[in-house]
Enzyme design. Structure first.
Site, mmCIF file in Angstrom:
data_model
loop_
_atom_site.group_PDB
_atom_site.id
_atom_site.type_symbol
_atom_site.label_atom_id
_atom_site.label_comp_id
_atom_site.label_asym_id
_atom_site.label_seq_id
_atom_site.Cartn_x
_atom_site.Cartn_y
_atom_site.Cartn_z
ATOM 1 N N ASP A 11 -0.382 8.313 7.008
ATOM 2 C CA ASP A 11 -1.183 8.406 5.788
ATOM 3 C C ASP A 11 -0.464 7.557 4.743
ATOM 4 O OD1 ASP A 11 -3.072 9.264 3.858
ATOM 5 O OD2 ASP A 11 -1.679 10.815 3.177
ATOM 6 N N GLU A 70 -4.788 5.464 8.365
ATOM 7 C CA GLU A 70 -5.969 5.610 7.523
ATOM 8 C C GLU A 70 -6.309 4.273 6.866
ATOM 9 O OE1 GLU A 70 -6.559 8.137 3.612
ATOM 10 O OE2 GLU A 70 -6.354 9.460 5.357
ATOM 11 N N ASP A 142 0.574 15.235 2.710
ATOM 12 C CA ASP A 142 0.597 13.877 3.266
ATOM 13 C C ASP A 142 0.898 13.887 4.764
ATOM 14 O OD1 ASP A 142 0.244 12.222 0.745
ATOM 15 O OD2 ASP A 142 1.967 13.460 0.198
#
EC number: 3.1.21.10
Length: 172
Positions: A11, A70, A142
């Site tokens: 992430d 991502e 996260d």
């Protein structure tokens, strides 16, 4: 039994980058490790250097077969988008140098796959990650997002969907 595949979920962030490692190949994925690379106290190039070196170290330590990261979505603040793009760039560079294949998923794809709805909250993602990986406590935000990315990739593999088509934006 199928060979275990280690998936590194990332992430990306310009101040905090989450990472999560799972093993796939059994009946359900297994948790390996997760954490957050914190660089908020550093400036400019030092942040990028630390993110790059940390991701290289994680790859060396855990030897993942693939990275699930991502995709960037459009920000209202161009400065934030540029900083996030720079962080993603050094992460992708680390994977490329270490010859780790990269699969990219949108936040909506990840949330839809893990929670069942594309606009799930952070709390919902954390809850599902904790339950899917049978963790005793909820991972940091996260790290949970990174683990969700890894779980998303695992789910696509389990369903027999070609991840290359996913990364190229093919609709199913």
């Amino acid at each position: 039994m199928a060979q275990l595949k280690r998936i590194l979920g990332i992430d990306p962030g310009s101040r905090k980058t989450g990472f999560g490692i799972i093993e796939s190949g059994r009946f359900h994925p297994n948790y390996v490790s997760s954490g957050v690379i914190r660089v908020e106290k550093l400036t400019g190039a030092q942040r990028l250097k630390t993110i790059f070196e940390s991701v290289c170290q994680i790859i060396d330590q855990y030897q993942p077969h693939v990275m699930a990261i991502e995709k960037v979505f459009v920000y209202k603040n161009p400065s934030s988008a540029i900083k996030l793009g720079q962080a993603r760039g050094v992460i992708l560079c680390a994977a490329a140098i270490k010859e780790i294949p990269i699969m990219e998923y949108t936040p909506t794809q990840i949330k839809s796959t893990i929670v069942g709805q594309g606009h799930a909250t952070k709390d919902q993602v954390q809850f599902m990650v904790q339950n899917l990986l049978k963790l005793t406590e909820s991972p940091q935000e996260d790290a949970a997002d990174a683990l969700a990315g890894a779980l998303c990739h695992d789910r696509y593999l389990t369903l027999g969907i070609d991840p290359e088509k996913i990364s190229k934006g093919t609709k199913f």
